[in-house]
Design a protein around this motif. Structure first.
Motif, PDB file in Angstrom:
ATOM      1  N   UNK A 177      37.069  40.070  44.299  1.00  0.00           N
ATOM      2  CA  UNK A 177      38.037  40.581  45.135  1.00  0.00           C
ATOM      3  C   UNK A 177      37.310  41.150  46.425  1.00  0.00           C
ATOM      4  N   UNK A 178      36.112  41.902  46.442  1.00  0.00           N
ATOM      5  CA  UNK A 178      35.933  42.625  47.570  1.00  0.00           C
ATOM      6  C   UNK A 178      35.141  41.379  48.597  1.00  0.00           C
ATOM      7  N   UNK A 227      36.195  23.589  49.108  1.00  0.00           N
ATOM      8  CA  UNK A 227      37.709  23.123  49.689  1.00  0.00           C
ATOM      9  C   UNK A 227      38.546  24.151  48.907  1.00  0.00           C
ATOM     10  N   UNK A 228      38.157  24.563  47.650  1.00  0.00           N
ATOM     11  CA  UNK A 228      38.867  25.516  46.976  1.00  0.00           C
ATOM     12  C   UNK A 228      38.212  26.624  46.307  1.00  0.00           C
ATOM     13  N   UNK A 229      38.680  27.774  46.927  1.00  0.00           N
ATOM     14  CA  UNK A 229      37.840  29.105  46.579  1.00  0.00           C
ATOM     15  C   UNK A 229      39.079  29.831  45.656  1.00  0.00           C
ATOM     16  N   UNK A 230      38.927  30.353  44.561  1.00  0.00           N
ATOM     17  CA  UNK A 230      39.444  31.398  43.737  1.00  0.00           C
ATOM     18  C   UNK A 230      38.841  32.806  43.620  1.00  0.00           C
ATOM     19  N   UNK A 231      39.619  33.838  43.943  1.00  0.00           N
ATOM     20  CA  UNK A 231      38.873  34.965  43.679  1.00  0.00           C
ATOM     21  C   UNK A 231      39.130  35.554  42.170  1.00  0.00           C
ATOM     22  N   UNK A 232      38.073  36.121  41.772  1.00  0.00           N
ATOM     23  CA  UNK A 232      38.233  36.688  40.150  1.00  0.00           C
ATOM     24  C   UNK A 232      39.171  37.853  40.513  1.00  0.00           C
ATOM     25  N   UNK A 233      39.998  38.166  39.472  1.00  0.00           N
ATOM     26  CA  UNK A 233      40.472  39.445  39.497  1.00  0.00           C
ATOM     27  C   UNK A 233      39.707  40.719  39.407  1.00  0.00           C
ATOM     28  N   UNK A 234      39.991  41.983  40.146  1.00  0.00           N
ATOM     29  CA  UNK A 234      39.143  42.967  40.329  1.00  0.00           C
ATOM     30  C   UNK A 234      39.042  43.572  38.569  1.00  0.00           C
ATOM     31  N   UNK A 235      38.040  43.853  38.153  1.00  0.00           N
ATOM     32  CA  UNK A 235      37.914  44.090  36.696  1.00  0.00           C
ATOM     33  C   UNK A 235      36.972  45.484  36.763  1.00  0.00           C
ATOM     34  N   UNK A 236      37.490  46.347  35.829  1.00  0.00           N
ATOM     35  CA  UNK A 236      36.747  47.591  35.623  1.00  0.00           C
ATOM     36  C   UNK A 236      37.107  47.963  34.270  1.00  0.00           C
ATOM     37  N   UNK A 237      36.493  49.024  33.567  1.00  0.00           N
ATOM     38  CA  UNK A 237      36.798  49.292  32.156  1.00  0.00           C
ATOM     39  C   UNK A 237      38.058  49.709  31.981  1.00  0.00           C
ATOM     40  N   UNK A 238      38.582  50.622  32.912  1.00  0.00           N
ATOM     41  CA  UNK A 238      39.921  51.316  32.958  1.00  0.00           C
ATOM     42  C   UNK A 238      41.105  50.243  33.068  1.00  0.00           C
TER      43      UNK A 238
END
Ligand code: GLY
Ligand code: MN
Ligand code: MN
Length: 475
Positions: A142-143, A105-116
């Motif tokens: 994110x994708x 019922x509740x989906x949260x996306x994780x933030x796009x992460x990369x080293x930069x």
């Protein structure tokens, strides 16, 4: 559950029961941002909001994103109000999806992460930490979330979004395709009425936002003198906001002196203030994403002239009487009616209104409405019309009287639909000699009122507004 009793006791203890005043003006606010920490109890509040929303959701989906714009160099990041209200989550570039699906019922996306990104923006929570702290049923990358959203908008189900986030709406409409039957509805239909009634946590933030704003206005009263610029006062105001942990104002600060005090939403704040001017400040610190909205009008040299004092007292007395009307069961418009009656009467007595029964003559001086809901937005969401006041609402009371230099010459054009031109001409002729004594006086006094079961609490009570107190502080 909206249980206010413990909160009000807490506020009274925190703020003291005495009227502010005296030689030193005490404002109960300290530099302590620990109240902004996200705790297990705040997690429960956000959970409760989501569950109320999901109960009314039917078979549709809610899709929200955290930022109005995904990146910008110019403005500090601030999450979208609906997104934050339902999640308590603050990372940029995030998406939340809500539905009745019992497993997700509740989906949260994780933030796009990369080293930069970590190098530039710092580290963000990983999926496990997000699950634990914010309680979604699942997190997706994110994708993945873009693919999920793409599939949901093609199902033909109702999709609730923040329609004021135009870029995102266009984005979703494009994903849905021209032939899709998906209906995009405004999330406000489901959430705005919840936002109208403030919970204790929200009231705490608004009280602090008001106290910080009161401190800022009082600091101006101490610093202000002729031959300073309006922006120097703006710096005192916004500097005080920052000093007390308010990351930004809730809206652009209005700091208008002399003729600018009569411009309702004056924002350049560039003028050199002169001896004898009034200074109108309509400002609000934001705290925990809730804003104050307080207006004070002061004499730049510390002493009201006789004319300024007369207009000021008229606005103040009307405002105080209107605040007394702010009790549960009264209509939203009752306070405004009181203001109109009192200001009308006062302007008749001053020889500035020639026909006491003429609404257009009154609006020649008063121009704007006198109340709106206040909360995460300065003009907060919720239905105003034909409704009774209820405990938990926070509403502004902001009467004003303005003597614009050009108002006399513009009156024919402004009121051509309200009165015959001969009637307007007669009005102008009669009032001109009196009006000229008041030109460039603009007075607005605005407080933020919390409705309680027994009456109301003026959240902005620590911002001085009695002439005696203002003049004392400005000495
Ligand atoms: N500061 C905008 C307003 O008072 O409504
Ligand atoms: Mn305001
Ligand atoms: Mn306002």
């Amino acid at each position: 559950m909206k249980n206010f009793v413990p909160l009000f006791i807490f506020i009274l203890i925190l703020t003291g029961c005495n009227n502010p005043g005296g030689r030193t003006w005490m404002i109960p606010v300290s530099i302590d941002p620990s109240d902004l920490a996200y705790t297990p109890s705040s997690m429960e509040s956000f959970e409760e909001r989501r569950s109320q929303l999901i109960d009314s959701l039917g078979s549709g989906y809610v899709i929200l994103r955290s930022a109005d714009q995904s990146s910008s160099n110019r403005h500090e990041f601030r999450p979208n109000n609906y997104f934050y209200y339902l999640t308590g989550y603050e990372d940029r570039g995030s998406y939340a999806i809500l539905s009745k699906d019992p497993h997700a019922s509740y989906t949260l996306s994780t933030p796009p992460q990369n080293i930069r990104m970590q190098i530039y923006d710092g580290e963000v929570l990983d999926a496990e930490e997000i699950m634990e702290k914010y309680g979604p049923d699942q997190t997706v990358t994110y994708r993945e979330v873009r693919a999920l959203i793409d599939s949901l908008v093609k199902t033909g189900a109702s999709i609730y979004i923040d329609r004021s986030d135009r870029t995102f709406m266009r984005d979703l409409q494009e994903m849905a395709g021209e032939n899709g039957s998906t209906q995009f509805k405004h999330i406000g239909e489901l959430v705005d009425e919840l936002r109208v009634i403030k919970e204790p946590m929200e009231v705490e933030y608004m009280q602090k936002a008001c106290n910080i704003t009161a401190m800022a206005l009082t600091n101006v009263m101490r610093e202000c003198k002729p031959a300073m610029y309006e922006f120097e006062m703006e710096a005192v105001i916004e500097g005080t906001f920052l000093e007390y942990g308010s990351a930004m104002p809730g809206f652009n600060s209005i700091v208008g002196s002399g003729p600018n005090s009569t411009t309702l939403h004056y924002e350049p704040n560039k003028r050199l203030m002169e001896d004898g001017d009034l200074l109108l400040m309509d400002v609000g610190a934001e705290y925990g994403y809730y804003t104050a909205d307080i207006t004070r009008t002061i004499p730049v040299n510390g002493k009201f002239t006789a004319e300024q004092g007369k207009i000021y007292e008229l606005v103040l007395e009307a405002q105080k009487a209107a605040i007394e009307q702010m009790i549960p069961g009264h209509m939203f418009t009752d306070a405004n009616d009181t203001i109109k009656e009192m200001i009308n009467q006062g302007l008749v007595e001053l020889g500035l209104i020639t026909d006491p029964g003429s609404p257009w003559q009154l609006s020649f001086y008063t121009i704007h409405g006198t109340s709106h809901f206040l909360g995460m937005d300065v003009h907060d969401v919720g239905r105003y019309r034909d409704r009774e006041l209820e405990p938990g609402m926070v509403i502004t009371i902001e009467p004003g009287i303005y003597f614009r230099e050009k108002a006399l010459e513009q009156a024919q054009e402004m009121f051509k639909n309200d009165a015959d031109s001969a009637v307007i001409a007669e009005f102008i002729e009669e009032i001109t000699p009196v009006y000229e004594q008041y030109v460039n006086i603009g007075v607005r006094i605005e407080d933020d009122i919390l409705l309680t079961t027994g009456g109301n609490i003026n959240l902005s009570r620590y911002a001085p507004k009695e002439i005696e107190d203002i003049e004392q502080i400005m000495k």
